[in-house]
Write a protein that holds these residues in place. Structure first.
Motif, short mmCIF file in Angstrom:
data_model
loop_
_atom_site.label_atom_id
_atom_site.label_comp_id
_atom_site.label_asym_id
_atom_site.label_seq_id
_atom_site.Cartn_x
_atom_site.Cartn_y
_atom_site.Cartn_z
N HIS A 115 0.82 -1.22 0.00
CA HIS A 115 0.00 0.00 0.00
C HIS A 115 0.86 1.28 0.00
CE1 HIS A 115 -3.67 2.29 0.83
NE2 HIS A 115 -3.03 2.92 1.79
N HIS A 119 0.93 4.46 -2.51
CA HIS A 119 0.87 5.92 -2.25
C HIS A 119 2.01 6.63 -2.99
CE1 HIS A 119 -2.51 6.72 0.29
NE2 HIS A 119 -2.19 5.77 1.15
N SER A 140 -0.33 9.75 5.94
CA SER A 140 -1.72 9.28 5.81
C SER A 140 -2.27 8.99 7.19
CB SER A 140 -1.76 8.04 4.92
OG SER A 140 -1.20 6.94 5.60
N ASP A 305 -6.88 7.13 -0.25
CA ASP A 305 -6.78 5.77 -0.80
C ASP A 305 -7.56 5.62 -2.10
OD1 ASP A 305 -5.14 5.06 1.23
OD2 ASP A 305 -6.64 3.92 2.36
#
Ligand code: KG4
Ligand code: ZN
Length: 336
Positions: A115, A119, A140, A305
């Motif tokens: 993940h 980003h 985040s 996201d």
């Protein structure tokens, strides 16, 4: 030879059910996001079990819409890239297993994406001129990292949070001010009416100058609110929001610019949900211009996201031929 590679991205690591089709790593053919914010709002934060169940409900329609919007079918897709961690494990598994099923059924290669790499790769979207090497600030709800991106897929972590992530601090402070989840955007707009110099909240100093710590700041804000309450003093919520936001932005900006200085890199990407913050965007724009650093902050829709960033990351795995097998498992914690 002209490449024409279409990657289907799937992201379900938290409370967004998302799918997207990206051409050649940067052209966004579709970007579908079903946000569960309204579902989690009454609980004041994301409830993992509820998130997973809602991903199950939505994943097929979201993926179908991403293919339809891109004007293609699964047969036109060169690889399927899915987030396999870090994140809420029940949530991650929904997207990953869906991706595995599609990969098996259509005999299309599967790519597992971290993940955080997703980003970072949001910086490439609609931005084909932007390429490594650069410094990436990931800020985040769950993560806060400074990363030297030497090349596609080559990362060196320069700094990280030792406790809370910036977004987490925004959400917790917002909650203590009675603002709804997710709090970052609420603080951002309330802060516009306040004075950032009203309350001198602390900025943490750490051994590694590029690390972050926001839990002391969060406690200082909570103590400020509680002690005012106990004394019966009136508090100005806009001033609290503005002063807290200023403390977070100060540290994010200082560390990001220091990371550029220390690595000798004059290119900075700022990604993750907190990169939507208006004061962070303004301050960095000004400071980077003064220091001749080329700044890139993706559009807000690519900062929070989404699956477009996952597909963009997948493109570079595809080029290297780094595919996953059906044994790929989800991981709740996973480092870059
Ligand atoms: O990247 P993201 O969508 O999810 C994670 O991977 O965590 O980031 C969500 C975080 C939340 O904490 C949210 O409050 C924060 O990003 N956020 C903001 C803003 N918009 C979203 N924080 C500050 N200012 C904003 N405008
Ligand atoms: Zn994220």
């Amino acid at each position: 030879m002209e490449e024409n590679i279409k990657i289907l991205g799937i992201e379900t690591s938290c409370d967004e059910t998302a799918a997207a089709v990206i051409l050649n790593g940067d052209v966004v053919l579709s970007n579908v996001i079903f946000s569960q914010i309204d579902i989690h709002k009454p609980h004041g934060g994301v409830v993992p079990e509820i998130a997973a169940r809602n991903h199950i409900d939505k994943i097929d329609t979201v993926v179908k819409k991403a293919l339809d919007d891109a004007g293609c079918t699964l047969m036109d897709i060169d690889a399927i890239a899915a987030t396999y961690g870090p994140g809420l494990i029940g949530a991650v598994l929904v997207g990953l297993n869906f991706a595995k099923s599609l990969s098996f059924a259509a005999d299309t290669p599967l790519i597992g994406i971290n993940h955080l790499e997703g980003h970072i790769s949001s910086a490439y979207l609609e931005n084909s001129g932007f390429a490594p090497p650069f410094v990436a600030l990931i800020a985040s709800g769950g993560h806060n990292h400074l990363v030297y991106v030497e090349n596609y897929g080559e990362y060196e972590i320069l700094g990280r949070t030792v406790d809370d992530a910036a977004g987490e601090a925004f959400d917790k402070v917002a909650r203590s001010l009675g603002l709804p989840y997710p709090g970052g955007v609420q603080i951002d707009s309330l802060a516009k009416e306040g004075d950032p110099a009203a309350i001198p909240f602390p900025r943490a100093k750490l051994d590694n100058a590029l690390d972050f710590s926001f839990s002391g700041l969060k406690s200082a804000v909570l103590n400020y609110i509680n002690s005012a309450k106990m004394k019966g003093d009136k508090t100005n919520h806009a001033d609290i929001a503005a002063s807290f936001q200023d403390a977070v932005v100060d540290v994010l900006v200082k560390n990001a610019l220091n990371a550029c200085l220390m690595t000798g890199v004059d290119k900075l990407a700022v990604v993750g949900g907190v990169a939507c913050n208006s004061r962070l965007r303004e301050t960095l724009t000004k400071k980077c211009a003064q220091q001749d650093i080329a700044l890139h902050i993706p559009k807000p829709i690519f900062c929070t996201d989404n699956a477009a960033m996952v597909a963009a990351a997948g493109f570079y795995h595809y080029k290297k031929g780094s595919f996953a097998g059906m044994g790929l498992n989800g991981q709740s914690s996973l480092s870059l």
